[in-house]
Write a protein that holds these residues in place. Sequence first.
Motif, short mmCIF file in Angstrom:
data_model
loop_
_atom_site.label_atom_id
_atom_site.label_comp_id
_atom_site.label_asym_id
_atom_site.label_seq_id
_atom_site.Cartn_x
_atom_site.Cartn_y
_atom_site.Cartn_z
N THR A 24 -9.49 126.69 21.32
CA THR A 24 -9.96 125.80 20.26
C THR A 24 -11.20 125.02 20.69
O THR A 24 -12.15 124.86 19.92
CB THR A 24 -8.84 124.83 19.85
N CYS A 53 -2.01 131.00 19.64
CA CYS A 53 -2.25 129.60 20.02
C CYS A 53 -1.10 129.07 20.86
O CYS A 53 -1.31 128.48 21.93
CB CYS A 53 -2.39 128.74 18.75
N ARG A 64 -5.52 122.99 15.61
CA ARG A 64 -6.78 123.74 15.58
C ARG A 64 -7.39 123.69 14.18
O ARG A 64 -8.58 123.40 14.03
CB ARG A 64 -6.56 125.20 15.99
#
Length: 575
Positions: A24, A53, A64
Amino acid sequence: MAVLITDTTLRDAHQSLIATRMQTKDMLNIVEEMDEVGFFSLEAWGGATFDSCMRFLNEDPWDRLRQIKQRAKKTKLQMLLRGQNLVGYRHYPDDIVDEFIRLSVKNGISVMRVFDALNDIRNMEVAIKSASKYGAHVQGAICYTTSPVHNLNTFVKMAEDLQNLGCDSICIKDMAGLISPTESAKLIKAIKKKIDLPVDLHSHCTSGMAPISYYTAAQAGADILDTAFSAFSWGTSQPPTESMVAAFKNTSLDTMLDMQKLYEIGEYFAALREKYRPLVTMEAIRPSVNVLLHQIPGGMLSNLVSQLREQDALDKISEVLEEVPRVRADFGYPPLVTPTSQLVGTQAVLNVMTGERYKKVTNEVKNYLLGLYGRPPAPINEEVLKKVVNIDERIDVRPAELLKPELKKLKADVRKLGIAHKEEDVISYALYPQIALKFLRGEMKEEPIKIRDEAAHAASAGCSFPTEFSVDVDGEIFNIKISSVVGKPVEAASPKEEEKPKGSILAPMSGMILTIKVKVGDKVKKDDLVAVMEAMKMQNEIHSPYSGTIKEILSFEGEVVSARDIVMVVDSDDK
């Protein structure tokens, strides 16, 4: 008419080239500049990013999205949604679908591209209606593929059906880069004759044809094209943003985007790619017309290579690529896009690695064969059905009709577990219970970017290469020595086969132990289910090859094991 551009660098591009590993922080450093370009949208979420993620980056996918939205104030954020599968690998109840979409829009999504891996519109209806209800631009996607049962008329009919469902635009989703320049023009013209919605062409450079197909599509009336900045383009990714914008410059299709801004952003991604170079493989960056035979899409190919490497079986990649089209035909010619690409790809890997077709299948494949993913484009191979499932248990209704609402119960479960810090955590847990549980408890760790075997590459090219390295990991220095001869495998640290205890139950492949079904002292019969592991994003059952008593359990739930590791030992009755 100016062509609009959707840039995919923050989602599909890195999913296709580096197995969805872009962090990110690397996105946030450039989002404000991308927001100034004038794109139709930035595809920045959905697909495999949600899973990755948490699983690999130890990041919250919702955070994010929120952080990107805070910086992208002018450009619509877009996500890819797998219909009733959302961003997971199975169908979820309608109440979970609706809640996920509500939260996605709340946190910043403006354009929702909805598709179903089987082009079964029944699996898209709830998502389309929910996205419209919450104010998103709904882009209904048609998964483009070639097979004996797919043709121009089937795709045009689907576009009409999607318009009737209330979609705001249509996407031709060519996930494997199969569409030729001639066919792209034909399909765009045919769809535009029947519907009055904007049409987006999404393709990959896997076969090398995508840039030309984009140009002919735009000339035929395509309104939007999906591209990625050049450092994360080509290969199994999209055509380069800068090149496509330059190609249309000073024509009636001019995108009117600023080339200087594109150049500056492109330089950022060019520098960033060096950070992720260890994750880039030749198989992912090199166009190959072989894709016209195996039809493996970009994200699937990079993940397939990664999966085989994890199983220490990358040498079998050619056999797997040959097996994929055979499995696809057995499965009724599904388009190869998540999750069907994962189902077909994983089954092809299992068929090759076990040496017998359908000797081992995942739970997800069984569900697919039972109809729990929807209606395949063509009938499934009857012999495969008979070998794997009970044909009498197959269904033909919309799969989600068989699923009871789960949201209320999940909220209660998450409260009991003490892991809910915000309402989005409930949905994370609903989609990926094992991964989310560890993530929300703070037990996940970021996966380090693996060091490629540069020694092997250099030696095969006739170059010398150092055999000792000093590696700095978070301030701690590790000395690494390469002790194997290039071309010969390094001896595994685990016991040799002849040294393993009798009655050992081994992990069939690398993966994570999800559940252990027995305890020490339990009696088991041959073929009893003793554990479930997750490998290659699919659940794989581990069965006892012996009858006897569980003597030792050498693994635990959540442990990552390698292929042939001992999971448990049975005191066998067959002595």
